[in-house]
Design a protein around this motif. Structure first.
Motif: not given
Length: 502
Positions: A14-15, A138-139, A142, A144-146, A149, A181
């Motif tokens: 996580t953040s 962050g992680s 995530e 939606n952000l991969r 990346d 994760t």
């Protein structure tokens, strides 16, 4: 000769899992073993930034990590910095210089174009150091952000570096965080994960052992360390600020800081939070400003919109009353601009083009210009009724402020070509504005400002010494509670002499 170990990346579940702190601690561990090490963060999103000696801008966490390494920070240590200026947009800074503002969707597509700059910076660090410690953002899970990346596994795969994953047990759910994760990563990404680190553990570790055994059995990955909760650890925050940080103990001087929506470089106030004679009240949305000796308007990434926000909260009227009662007001960077007569943004650099009336306490006007001012500065500070003292800091601002009178300016900065006037004192000595972030960091400068604010015999702590002691304390904990030889087997002889605490 020691074998070369090229890099290690620290990612988090996580953040705020402890990535920045773990990298800083590992940097100090390696540095004091005689290993040439540098920090690196491919992409950082933060409003706390630092200025490098060559006039570039990077995330403040990487400057702290460079300090832990015993080296000067460079723009290559954080080649992409995102500075949010709205809920959906940010200024994009590449290799130290602002490129343009982008919304979140626009930046998603831009990431593939910025990857070569990231790899270029990483390559330069690898050429100059034995190893590079990389911090993720962050992680990595995530989803939606991969795509495209560049901050976590996308970078790790491209650069072919091993990864360890850290999780904060103090948040709860640590085994789910770590197991989940890893499960959300691809097979190739899972293969490069060398193990886990559990951060901020309190209590008897024997009570945790069954969970550690389960995690290792289910994932096939070792737990490389369980780091204790280090009470009172003081390292500069990467970005987050809590309005709950209010000291309850009675102290002689009361300082109030209104928390603006885009507050930047709030690490300016770390020394005040540590000061034995000062209470710092961080005031958030919907809260009135409490009675104080000194109100400080902080820096902000969006000066005009945060000035409007300040007025919406009614803080402008409360500041006016505070001054009528004899209190002092100080502005730093964007806060300094707000204290002037006018702020103009003709090019729409921070929002809609236009201008806004300032609070009118200082006889200066500010125009935002495209070329950002980025520099480290030092000189002298002279406040009413006091002798000059040394001051040091750094400047990060798009504003060009006019109306500063050389003879009356409180700060004289050394340029190599004679002193340059900076800052303004106004309202018969009650209001002080400056562009210098870090203005409190030298004890003599902080003492002078707090004396001006009404404190007798100020006893400012030495923040440089405190930072060094905290980094050493962190490194000691890492050496005692992590299996460093398992992380860097090629350096086994370097670590085998470290005393392990049970």
């Amino acid at each position: 000769m020691q074998p070369t170990v090229r890099a290690l990346m620290v990612q988090g579940t996580t953040s705020d899992a402890g990535k920045s702190v773990l990298v800083a601690g590992l940097c100090r561990v390696l540095a004091r073993k005689g290993i040439q090490v540098a920090p690196f963060k491919p992409q950082n999103m933060a409003l706390n930034s630092a200025v490098t000696a060559d006039g570039g801008e990077i995330g403040r966490a990487q400057a702290v990590q460079a300090f832990a390494c015993g080296i000067e920070p460079t723009v290559d240590m954080n080649p992409v910095l995102l500075k949010p200026n709205t809920d959906t947009g940010a200024q994009v800074i590449v290799q130290g210089k602002a490129v343009q503002d982008m919304d979140a969707i626009g930046y998603q597509g831009y990431k593939k174009f910025v990857l070569p700059s990231i790899l270029d910076s990483f390559s330069r660090l690898q050429q100059n150091f034995e190893t590079v410690l990389i911090e993720g953002a962050g992680s990595p899970a995530e989803i939606n952000l991969r795509e495209n990346d560049v901050a976590n596994m996308g970078f790790a795969e491209e650069a072919d570096v091993p990864v360890i994953i850290v999780a904060d047990i103090d948040r709860g759910g640590v085994f789910a965080h770590l197991y989940g994760t890893l499960a959300l990563l691809s097979e190739s990404e899972q293969a490069r994960v060398k193990g886990f680190v559990i951060n901020r553990f309190r209590g008897d570790i024997s009570l945790l052992q069954s969970g550690l055994d389960w995690l290792e059995e289910k994932t096939g990955k070792p737990v490389l360390g369980v780091l204790p909760y280090l009470h009172g650890l003081m390292l500069e925050a990467e970005d987050a600020i809590s309005v709950e940080q209010v000291t309850k103990v009675a102290k002689p001087l009361q300082v109030v800081v209104p928390v603006l929506t885009r507050i930047s470089n709030h690490t300016d106030f770390d020394v005040l939070r540590m000061h034995p004679q000062v209470n710092v009240h961080l005031v958030g949305k919907g809260q009135p400003l409490p009675a104080a000796d000194l109100v400080i308007l902080p820096g902000t990434k969006s000066v005009r919109s945060d000035l409007a926000y300040l007025r919406e909260q009614g803080w402008d009227r409360q500041i006016e009353r505070h001054l009528r009662l004899g209190g002092k007001v100080m502005g730093i960077c964007g806060g300094y601009q707000m204290l002037g007569e006018m702020i103009a943004d003709p090019n729409g650099l921070e929002g809609d083009a236009g201008q806004s009336p300032g609070l009118g306490y200082l006889p200066v006007q500010t125009v935002l210009e495209p070329e950002k001012q980025l520099k480290q500065s030092h000189g002298t500070l002279t406040l009413p009724g006091q002798a000059p003292v040394a001051v040091r800091g750094y400047e990060i601002h798009a504003g060009v402020t006019s109306g500063v009178l050389p003879d009356g300016a409180p700060v004289k900065l050394e340029t190599g070509q004679g002193p340059v006037a900076e800052g303004v004192i106004g309202l018969e000595g009650q209001v002080f504005g400056t562009y210098l972030h870090g203005v409190f960091d030298l004890p003599e400068a902080c003492d002078a400002i707090l004396t001006w604010a009404g404190l007798s015999e100020s006893q400012t702590p030495d923040m440089a010494q405190i930072k060094a002691e905290n980094i050493e304390r962190l490194a000691d904990a890492i050496e005692s509670h992590m299996d460093l030889a398992a992380i860097w087997p090629a350096w086994h002889a370097v670590f085998e002499s470290a005393d392990k605490k049970e």
